[in-house]
Structure formats: C-alpha cells, structure tokens
Design a protein around this motif. Sequence first.
Motif, PDB file in Angstrom:
ATOM      1  N   GLU A 189       0.819  -1.217   0.000  1.00  0.00           N
ATOM      2  CA  GLU A 189       0.000   0.000   0.000  1.00  0.00           C
ATOM      3  C   GLU A 189       0.852   1.268   0.000  1.00  0.00           C
ATOM      4  OE1 GLU A 189      -3.329   0.281  -0.323  1.00  0.00           O
ATOM      5  OE2 GLU A 189      -3.422  -1.900  -0.580  1.00  0.00           O
ATOM      6  N   ALA A 192      -7.595   1.285   7.037  1.00  0.00           N
ATOM      7  CA  ALA A 192      -8.346   0.812   5.876  1.00  0.00           C
ATOM      8  C   ALA A 192      -7.545  -0.242   5.118  1.00  0.00           C
ATOM      9  CB  ALA A 192      -8.707   1.981   4.967  1.00  0.00           C
ATOM     10  N   ALA A 193      -6.251  -0.030   4.976  1.00  0.00           N
ATOM     11  CA  ALA A 193      -5.407  -0.988   4.269  1.00  0.00           C
ATOM     12  C   ALA A 193      -5.310  -2.311   5.024  1.00  0.00           C
ATOM     13  CB  ALA A 193      -4.003  -0.404   4.069  1.00  0.00           C
ATOM     14  N   GLY A 209      -7.525  -3.604   7.226  1.00  0.00           N
ATOM     15  CA  GLY A 209      -8.716  -4.391   7.480  1.00  0.00           C
ATOM     16  C   GLY A 209     -10.025  -3.719   7.172  1.00  0.00           C
ATOM     17  N   GLY A 210      -9.967  -2.535   6.675  1.00  0.00           N
ATOM     18  CA  GLY A 210     -11.205  -1.872   6.329  1.00  0.00           C
ATOM     19  C   GLY A 210     -11.839  -1.161   7.507  1.00  0.00           C
ATOM     20  N   LYS A 211     -13.099  -0.895   7.374  1.00  0.00           N
ATOM     21  CA  LYS A 211     -13.841  -0.117   8.356  1.00  0.00           C
ATOM     22  C   LYS A 211     -14.645  -1.037   9.263  1.00  0.00           C
ATOM     23  CE  LYS A 211     -14.300   3.787   5.210  1.00  0.00           C
ATOM     24  NZ  LYS A 211     -13.777   4.884   5.986  1.00  0.00           N
ATOM     25  N   ASP A 269     -19.420  -0.740   6.697  1.00  0.00           N
ATOM     26  CA  ASP A 269     -19.516  -0.178   5.349  1.00  0.00           C
ATOM     27  C   ASP A 269     -20.837  -0.625   4.727  1.00  0.00           C
ATOM     28  OD1 ASP A 269     -19.134  -2.805   4.440  1.00  0.00           O
ATOM     29  OD2 ASP A 269     -17.032  -2.489   4.009  1.00  0.00           O
ATOM     30  N   GLU A 274     -21.560  -2.735   2.544  1.00  0.00           N
ATOM     31  CA  GLU A 274     -21.697  -4.176   2.302  1.00  0.00           C
ATOM     32  C   GLU A 274     -21.780  -4.986   3.593  1.00  0.00           C
ATOM     33  OE1 GLU A 274     -19.073  -2.456   0.577  1.00  0.00           O
ATOM     34  OE2 GLU A 274     -20.534  -2.069  -0.996  1.00  0.00           O
ATOM     35  N   ARG A 324     -22.666  -9.144   4.128  1.00  0.00           N
ATOM     36  CA  ARG A 324     -21.725 -10.123   4.666  1.00  0.00           C
ATOM     37  C   ARG A 324     -22.227 -10.778   5.947  1.00  0.00           C
ATOM     38  NH1 ARG A 324     -18.238  -5.836   3.700  1.00  0.00           N
ATOM     39  NH2 ARG A 324     -18.000  -5.512   5.936  1.00  0.00           N
ATOM     40  N   GLN A 328     -19.459   4.797  12.526  1.00  0.00           N
ATOM     41  CA  GLN A 328     -18.390   4.798  11.533  1.00  0.00           C
ATOM     42  C   GLN A 328     -17.996   6.214  11.140  1.00  0.00           C
ATOM     43  OE1 GLN A 328     -16.626   1.967  10.340  1.00  0.00           O
ATOM     44  NE2 GLN A 328     -15.310   3.705   9.868  1.00  0.00           N
ATOM     45  N   ASP A 359     -14.307   7.673  11.577  1.00  0.00           N
ATOM     46  CA  ASP A 359     -13.604   8.213  10.407  1.00  0.00           C
ATOM     47  C   ASP A 359     -13.118   9.639  10.651  1.00  0.00           C
ATOM     48  OD1 ASP A 359     -13.977   5.868   9.007  1.00  0.00           O
ATOM     49  OD2 ASP A 359     -15.686   6.623   7.843  1.00  0.00           O
TER      50      ASP A 359
END
Length: 138
Positions: A27, A56-57, A59-61, A64, A66, A70, A94, A98
């Motif tokens: 990244e 974010a790189a 493991g993400g948030k 989100d 989606e 999931r 979130q 953020d």
Amino acid sequence: MTIPQISDVEGLSQTHVAKLLMILRKEGFIRATRGQLGGYTLAQPAETIPVGAVLAALGGKLYDDEFCDRHAGQNNICTHAVDCSVRSLWQIIQTAVDQVVDRVTIADLLGAREVVTPQGTLSNVTLFDSPRRLTKAG
C-alpha cells in the motif's frame, strides 16, 4: 526495524508481522531494505500518513455499505434490510470514527524512544510505537 524486532516488541508472531508488513509495503506506507542493516521504515513522512488510511489498508472499516450483505445470517439478505435501526447506528459510529482517524497521522502516534527487547535496547524507535510495549530504558 526488522520483523523479529517488531515481533518481540509487539508480542506477535513473526509470520503475522510479516503479513502485516507485506500489506503496508504494497500500500506504499513502508519500504523494506534488504541486508544485514536492513529493515522496515516509513516510505513517506509520518505527518502525511493518516491513521485512517493505514487502518483501511489493514482491514477496512468497522461498518460499510456491504456489512449487512456479509452478515445476513442464514438468509441471503438481512430480514431488516428495509427498516434497520442498527444500520443507522453503525453509520453514525463509523462516521465518528472516520472523523478521528482521518485527522490523526502516524506522526501524532509516534515518539522517539528507547525500547528494551530480549535482544537489547533499541534507540530512537519511531515505527509502530505503542505505550503498551514500551518499557523504561536506562
């Protein structure tokens, strides 16, 4: 710092540290230097790297768009897909997270210190600094 040094200081397996460093290198957050004096260093000034981008790189948030897809349970879609009060709560959480992690930089988290490991004292450590792992040196 090297993989064994980070592993010792953070209490993580060398395999896990290597995987995390591979992600961070791909990244563009860190660079690897080979050889006896090699190791990992930041690829850009710490002041320019937002913590949110690193998280974010890795493991993400927390939440989100989606998320519900999931975690729908045994159904293909969440039974509360239309009128979900929990979704609104997670969106608010979130957004608040953020706002913080996007303002905090790696430089805000780092401080040059000495770190004591089983292999000896490391001076001027500024990568992956965390108060949990630091001990008094000298």
